[in-house]
Design a protein around this motif. Sequence first.
Motif, PDB file in Angstrom:
ATOM      1  N   GLY A 123       0.847  -1.187   0.000  1.00 37.44           N
ATOM      2  CA  GLY A 123       0.000   0.000   0.000  1.00 37.44           C
ATOM      3  C   GLY A 123       0.876   1.228   0.000  1.00 37.44           C
ATOM      4  N   LEU A 124       0.273   2.359  -0.319  1.00 41.39           N
ATOM      5  CA  LEU A 124       0.978   3.645  -0.398  1.00 41.39           C
ATOM      6  C   LEU A 124       0.348   4.623   0.575  1.00 41.39           C
ATOM      7  CD1 LEU A 124       2.966   5.621  -1.834  1.00 41.39           C
ATOM      8  CD2 LEU A 124       1.147   6.032  -3.510  1.00 41.39           C
ATOM      9  N   ILE A 125       1.183   5.274   1.382  1.00 39.44           N
ATOM     10  CA  ILE A 125       0.724   6.271   2.359  1.00 39.44           C
ATOM     11  C   ILE A 125       1.470   7.563   2.078  1.00 39.44           C
ATOM     12  CG2 ILE A 125       0.478   6.842   4.804  1.00 39.44           C
ATOM     13  CD1 ILE A 125       0.833   3.782   5.349  1.00 39.44           C
ATOM     14  N   LEU A 126       0.741   8.654   1.912  1.00 40.68           N
ATOM     15  CA  LEU A 126       1.335   9.943   1.614  1.00 40.68           C
ATOM     16  C   LEU A 126       0.888  10.956   2.647  1.00 40.68           C
ATOM     17  CD1 LEU A 126       0.609   9.925  -2.231  1.00 40.68           C
ATOM     18  CD2 LEU A 126       2.743   9.278  -1.090  1.00 40.68           C
ATOM     19  N   TYR A 127       1.864  11.671   3.196  1.00 35.64           N
ATOM     20  CA  TYR A 127       1.537  12.725   4.161  1.00 35.64           C
ATOM     21  C   TYR A 127       2.219  14.027   3.749  1.00 35.64           C
ATOM     22  CZ  TYR A 127       1.735  15.951   7.963  1.00 35.64           C
ATOM     23  OH  TYR A 127       1.650  17.114   8.677  1.00 35.64           O
ATOM     24  N   LEU A 214      -3.527   5.862   0.805  1.00 33.55           N
ATOM     25  CA  LEU A 214      -4.047   6.786   1.816  1.00 33.55           C
ATOM     26  C   LEU A 214      -3.277   8.087   1.706  1.00 33.55           C
ATOM     27  CD1 LEU A 214      -5.697   7.460   4.419  1.00 33.55           C
ATOM     28  CD2 LEU A 214      -3.807   6.437   5.719  1.00 33.55           C
ATOM     29  N   VAL A 215      -3.999   9.192   1.518  1.00 37.41           N
ATOM     30  CA  VAL A 215      -3.395  10.521   1.424  1.00 37.41           C
ATOM     31  C   VAL A 215      -3.861  11.334   2.620  1.00 37.41           C
ATOM     32  CG1 VAL A 215      -3.151  12.619   0.050  1.00 37.41           C
ATOM     33  CG2 VAL A 215      -3.414  10.397  -1.093  1.00 37.41           C
ATOM     34  N   MET A 216      -2.904  11.874   3.376  1.00 33.69           N
ATOM     35  CA  MET A 216      -3.228  12.730   4.518  1.00 33.69           C
ATOM     36  C   MET A 216      -2.538  14.074   4.338  1.00 33.69           C
ATOM     37  SD  MET A 216      -2.905   9.989   7.665  1.00 33.69           S
ATOM     38  CE  MET A 216      -1.361   9.326   7.040  1.00 33.69           C
ATOM     39  N   HIS A 217      -3.254  15.147   4.665  1.00 33.07           N
ATOM     40  CA  HIS A 217      -2.705  16.485   4.469  1.00 33.07           C
ATOM     41  C   HIS A 217      -3.444  17.446   5.394  1.00 33.07           C
ATOM     42  CE1 HIS A 217      -0.142  18.590   1.345  1.00 33.07           C
ATOM     43  NE2 HIS A 217      -0.535  19.595   2.103  1.00 33.07           N
ATOM     44  N   LYS A 218      -2.695  18.349   5.986  1.00 32.35           N
ATOM     45  CA  LYS A 218      -3.328  19.375   6.811  1.00 32.35           C
ATOM     46  C   LYS A 218      -3.882  20.474   5.905  1.00 32.35           C
ATOM     47  CE  LYS A 218      -0.484  18.430  10.870  1.00 32.35           C
ATOM     48  NZ  LYS A 218       0.544  18.917  11.819  1.00 32.35           N
ATOM     49  N   THR A 219      -5.133  20.811   6.125  1.00 34.08           N
ATOM     50  CA  THR A 219      -5.797  21.779   5.253  1.00 34.08           C
ATOM     51  C   THR A 219      -5.075  23.117   5.241  1.00 34.08           C
ATOM     52  OG1 THR A 219      -7.900  20.686   5.767  1.00 34.08           O
ATOM     53  CG2 THR A 219      -8.011  22.846   4.708  1.00 34.08           C
ATOM     54  N   ILE A 224       3.321  22.969   2.510  1.00 37.91           N
ATOM     55  CA  ILE A 224       2.829  22.367   1.272  1.00 37.91           C
ATOM     56  C   ILE A 224       1.334  22.650   1.165  1.00 37.91           C
ATOM     57  CG2 ILE A 224       2.656  20.287  -0.130  1.00 37.91           C
ATOM     58  CD1 ILE A 224       5.518  20.942   0.575  1.00 37.91           C
ATOM     59  N   ASP A 225       0.947  23.321   0.106  1.00 41.57           N
ATOM     60  CA  ASP A 225      -0.450  23.691  -0.070  1.00 41.57           C
ATOM     61  C   ASP A 225      -1.348  22.456  -0.113  1.00 41.57           C
ATOM     62  OD1 ASP A 225      -2.880  24.428  -2.037  1.00 41.57           O
ATOM     63  OD2 ASP A 225      -2.168  26.248  -1.041  1.00 41.57           O
ATOM     64  N   ILE A 226      -2.523  22.564   0.473  1.00 51.31           N
ATOM     65  CA  ILE A 226      -3.466  21.456   0.534  1.00 51.31           C
ATOM     66  C   ILE A 226      -3.786  20.917  -0.855  1.00 51.31           C
ATOM     67  CG2 ILE A 226      -5.390  23.073   0.567  1.00 51.31           C
ATOM     68  CD1 ILE A 226      -5.285  19.521   2.097  1.00 51.31           C
ATOM     69  N   GLU A 227      -3.706  21.759  -1.886  1.00 52.80           N
ATOM     70  CA  GLU A 227      -4.001  21.280  -3.234  1.00 52.80           C
ATOM     71  C   GLU A 227      -3.015  20.207  -3.667  1.00 52.80           C
ATOM     72  OE1 GLU A 227      -6.636  21.731  -5.078  1.00 52.80           O
ATOM     73  OE2 GLU A 227      -7.438  22.915  -3.407  1.00 52.80           O
ATOM     74  N   GLY A 228      -1.821  20.198  -3.056  1.00 52.15           N
ATOM     75  CA  GLY A 228      -0.888  19.118  -3.358  1.00 52.15           C
ATOM     76  C   GLY A 228      -1.468  17.771  -2.984  1.00 52.15           C
ATOM     77  N   GLY A 229      -2.022  17.663  -1.780  1.00 51.58           N
ATOM     78  CA  GLY A 229      -2.641  16.417  -1.354  1.00 51.58           C
ATOM     79  C   GLY A 229      -3.918  16.112  -2.109  1.00 51.58           C
ATOM     80  N   ARG A 230      -4.717  17.134  -2.369  1.00 52.74           N
ATOM     81  CA  ARG A 230      -5.966  16.914  -3.091  1.00 52.74           C
ATOM     82  C   ARG A 230      -5.709  16.415  -4.511  1.00 52.74           C
ATOM     83  NH1 ARG A 230      -8.884  22.516  -0.975  1.00 52.74           N
ATOM     84  NH2 ARG A 230      -9.539  21.703   1.073  1.00 52.74           N
TER      85      ARG A 230
END
Length: 436
Positions: A123-127, A214-219, A224-230
């Motif tokens: 699996g892949l996890i991105l933060y 799973l992608v996790m990002h602080k709004t 790193i801008d939230i659009e990176g995670g989105r």
Amino acid sequence: MPPRTQYARSGDVHIAYQVFGHGPKNLVLVPGFVSQIETYWEEPNWARWLDRLGQFARVALFDKRGTGLSDRGVAVPDMDKRMDDIRAVMDAAGMETAFVMGISEGGSLASVFAAYQAPRCDGLILYGAFASFESWFPTQEALEELFDYAETSWGTGAALPMFCPDSGHNQAFQDWWGKYERTGASPRDLIEIMKVNSKIDIKDILPAIRIPTLVMHKTEDALIDIEGGRTLARLIPGATLIELEGRDHFVFLGKEGEQILAEVNAFVTGSRPAPVFNRVLAAVVFTDIVESTLRAETLGDAEWRAILDAHDRAVRDQLSLFHGHEVKTLGDGFLATFDGPGRAIHCAKAIEEAVGKLGIPVRIGVHTGEVEVTDDDVRGIAVNIAARIAQLGNGGDILVSRTVKDLVAGSGLDFEDLGSHRLRGLSDEWSVYRAL
């Protein structure tokens, strides 16, 4: 007690790594732009977070080449070599497969590894990660400010509030971050690394990722801008996006750090069916002898057969040397795949040189994309694109798509822009480049 630092061999480069934890699943942690794995354990919050991670997973940490305790002063690597470093650490740690977790800039590398090395990824996890560099530094001026900091203040920790505006004003924390900077990279190495990072754009390969993600990002992430995670979550099929509160970029701070651990725990230990890999990302190489029909008619069957045999031996020698997979011969050319675009281009150059010595002019097309794998063939639009790109060339030409050019940033390869072309049988125009 911090885990023992060991070294894995990736080609001729030594990669520093540590293994800890006793959970039933393997997890590889891919660091951000610089790291120093022994310094991790000197920050109490980081150490506690890692200890918690090791309660439900067997974890491998490493420093990317050119940073931390890994070999320094090596050429700034392209994605192929960085992927090799992950694979080398997994092999050294005895991990046939693992969950791969990329933090910050490490998320881009983890994503590329998951696309090309899917059978080794559970699996892949991105933060706090991104698909293109603009999510981190939206302007050249912002990047130049980092370069100025590297030249004048690197190692002081003064940049910590940029990463952690809510927690970065504690003097002890800044002192630790200053040491982290000094031990992670020299000012010059940092600048060279960031010049390569500034070319990161992996959007084109994200749809080829076929493993649970799973992608996790602080709004309100300050770095790193939230659009990176989105963007990552939107382009990776089936990815789950969790948006967190808080502004501090570091993964281990506050209640958000606890929430991240909980989400990783659930993702890693949950029961999921193993993915079936009949579609994978590959770098596709299509070779073609120029004017082969005319040459065959001129030389006659016997002489032409001897030339083809010499051509085939030369191509196979280079495919073996560069770990390419021969899919099939095409009478006057080859279809082959590679697990990285940089390796594909270097092999293409070696093929062109080897068969050129035999007096055989070839043109070669290289593209990276998703292919459907059968027992003895690969199919898909990526194969068609590589073939059509090759047909644009003349003898001695190695032509690549923009996707390939973008992914080999930092490899030292140079390209000539040949403009946009409408490829036969395809509706869209494609940007094509000649490898120099």
